[in-house]
Design a protein around this motif. Structure first.
Motif, PDB file in Angstrom:
ATOM      1  N   GLN A  68       0.826  -1.207   0.000  1.00  0.00           N
ATOM      2  CA  GLN A  68       0.000   0.000   0.000  1.00  0.00           C
ATOM      3  C   GLN A  68       0.858   1.254   0.000  1.00  0.00           C
ATOM      4  OE1 GLN A  68      -3.508   0.265  -0.270  1.00  0.00           O
ATOM      5  NE2 GLN A  68      -2.773   2.341  -0.703  1.00  0.00           N
ATOM      6  N   HIS A  69       1.932   1.242   0.799  1.00  0.00           N
ATOM      7  CA  HIS A  69       2.835   2.390   0.825  1.00  0.00           C
ATOM      8  C   HIS A  69       3.507   2.587  -0.534  1.00  0.00           C
ATOM      9  CE1 HIS A  69       2.629   3.789   4.944  1.00  0.00           C
ATOM     10  NE2 HIS A  69       2.789   2.557   5.414  1.00  0.00           N
ATOM     11  N   ILE A  70       3.913   1.498  -1.156  1.00  0.00           N
ATOM     12  CA  ILE A  70       4.540   1.592  -2.475  1.00  0.00           C
ATOM     13  C   ILE A  70       3.549   2.166  -3.483  1.00  0.00           C
ATOM     14  CG2 ILE A  70       5.459   0.273  -4.420  1.00  0.00           C
ATOM     15  CD1 ILE A  70       7.483   0.571  -2.215  1.00  0.00           C
ATOM     16  N   SER A  71       2.307   1.727  -3.407  1.00  0.00           N
ATOM     17  CA  SER A  71       1.270   2.257  -4.295  1.00  0.00           C
ATOM     18  C   SER A  71       1.099   3.754  -4.089  1.00  0.00           C
ATOM     19  CB  SER A  71      -0.056   1.538  -4.042  1.00  0.00           C
ATOM     20  OG  SER A  71      -1.097   2.085  -4.822  1.00  0.00           O
ATOM     21  N   ASN A  72       1.079   4.191  -2.830  1.00  0.00           N
ATOM     22  CA  ASN A  72       0.948   5.616  -2.531  1.00  0.00           C
ATOM     23  C   ASN A  72       2.150   6.400  -3.058  1.00  0.00           C
ATOM     24  OD1 ASN A  72      -1.454   5.083  -1.199  1.00  0.00           O
ATOM     25  ND2 ASN A  72      -0.523   5.057   0.826  1.00  0.00           N
ATOM     26  N   LEU A  73       3.346   5.821  -2.914  1.00  0.00           N
ATOM     27  CA  LEU A  73       4.558   6.477  -3.401  1.00  0.00           C
ATOM     28  C   LEU A  73       4.511   6.657  -4.915  1.00  0.00           C
ATOM     29  CD1 LEU A  73       7.439   4.825  -1.345  1.00  0.00           C
ATOM     30  CD2 LEU A  73       6.886   7.251  -1.458  1.00  0.00           C
ATOM     31  N   ARG A  74       4.143   5.614  -5.616  1.00  0.00           N
ATOM     32  CA  ARG A  74       4.072   5.703  -7.072  1.00  0.00           C
ATOM     33  C   ARG A  74       3.098   6.799  -7.501  1.00  0.00           C
ATOM     34  NH1 ARG A  74       3.952  -0.860  -7.883  1.00  0.00           N
ATOM     35  NH2 ARG A  74       6.178  -1.158  -8.405  1.00  0.00           N
ATOM     36  N   LYS A  75       1.966   6.867  -6.832  1.00  0.00           N
ATOM     37  CA  LYS A  75       0.976   7.902  -7.159  1.00  0.00           C
ATOM     38  C   LYS A  75       1.547   9.298  -6.912  1.00  0.00           C
ATOM     39  CE  LYS A  75      -3.093   5.037  -6.172  1.00  0.00           C
ATOM     40  NZ  LYS A  75      -4.246   4.820  -5.240  1.00  0.00           N
ATOM     41  N   ALA A  76       2.284   9.458  -5.802  1.00  0.00           N
ATOM     42  CA  ALA A  76       2.850  10.765  -5.485  1.00  0.00           C
ATOM     43  C   ALA A  76       3.852  11.206  -6.539  1.00  0.00           C
ATOM     44  CB  ALA A  76       3.519  10.716  -4.107  1.00  0.00           C
ATOM     45  N   PHE A  77       4.666  10.283  -7.026  1.00  0.00           N
ATOM     46  CA  PHE A  77       5.644  10.620  -8.058  1.00  0.00           C
ATOM     47  C   PHE A  77       4.967  10.858  -9.409  1.00  0.00           C
ATOM     48  CE2 PHE A  77       8.739   9.087  -5.002  1.00  0.00           C
ATOM     49  CZ  PHE A  77       9.874   9.832  -5.301  1.00  0.00           C
ATOM     50  N   VAL A  78       3.965  10.049  -9.714  1.00  0.00           N
ATOM     51  CA  VAL A  78       3.267  10.206 -10.994  1.00  0.00           C
ATOM     52  C   VAL A  78       2.536  11.547 -11.064  1.00  0.00           C
ATOM     53  CG1 VAL A  78       1.321   9.322 -12.372  1.00  0.00           C
ATOM     54  CG2 VAL A  78       3.069   7.747 -11.512  1.00  0.00           C
TER      55      VAL A  78
END
Length: 231
Positions: free
Chosen positions: A197-207
């Motif tokens: 879930q954290h990785i998913s949130n990180l990817r969204k923040a960078f995208v």
């Protein structure tokens, strides 16, 4: 082992901060109770974080000695200001002098420790980037010394945990960080699903700042890695 200095003239308050900081594993703690002691302590060794009161020795020769210490050390060492002073513009003054965080008394233990961990994570990132040529291109430490990162010139707003996860990935570019390693950053909720879930949130923040972002890669059943820059 991170080295933290607690600089506070009220001995009971100094001890309270010391005992809260002692809950963080593997830290070396030092105490100073006035401006002169602080200067001697800071001259004797390098610190990773200063927990600093603005009003040192009220009524003495240096009643706001914390301001002078902040102006001297804030640009090179993360400083968390802890104060009960009522001045409305004190927060802005402290930030202008490069304070990393600002905490009002009475201190909330959870908020205080979260900000301390955030500052230490930032310091780790700063040191790693400064000394490691493999640090990812386009990933920068915010020059204002806020606990955030910049990707391709744009600020990425991350939680303390997310910041720690990016650090783990960025310091080992091209190498898989296994789930167990991420658990150290999580503190609570230590499961693969929480990491995902954290990785998913990180990817969204960078995208959000870079629609073509594709650097955080999955190694199925093992963990994640930061994809190395193309040659």
């Amino acid at each position: 082992m991170p080295r933290i200095a607690v600089i506070e003239d009220d001995r009971a308050m100094n001890q309270l901060h010391y005992e809260m900081l002692a809950q963080i594993e593997d830290v070396e703690l030092h105490q100073a109770f006035n401006t002169a002691e602080a200067r001697a302590l800071l001259a004797s060794t390098e610190f990773d974080l200063l927990v600093l009161d603005i009003e040192l020795e009220p009524g003495g020769p240096s009643p706001k000695g914390g301001i002078s210490l902040l102006s001297e050390y804030g640009s090179t060492t993360p400083v968390i200001i802890v104060t009960g002073m009522p001045e409305e513009n004190l927060h802005e003054i402290a930030l202008d002098l490069k304070a990393f965080e600002f905490v009002r008394k009475p201190v909330s233990r959870v908020d205080f420790l979260n900000k301390v961990r955030h500052a230490l994570a930032f310091r780790d990132i700063y040191k790693s980037k400064r000394s490691d040529d493999s640090w990812p291109t386009y990933l920068e430490v915010d020059p204002s010394r806020k606990p955030q990162l910049i990707w391709r010139g744009k600020q990425i707003y991350l939680s303390n945990t997310e910041l720690c996860i990016v650090y783990l990935l960025a310091e080992t570019v091209g190498k898989t960080v296994e789930y167990e390693k991420f658990f150290d950053a999580l503190k609570t909720g230590q499961s693969e699903r929480v990491v995902q879930q954290h990785i998913s949130n990180l990817r969204k923040a960078f995208v959000e700042v870079d629609p073509g972002f594709d650097r955080i890669m999955t190694n199925p059943m093992k963990g994640y890695f930061w994809k190395a820059d193309a040659n």
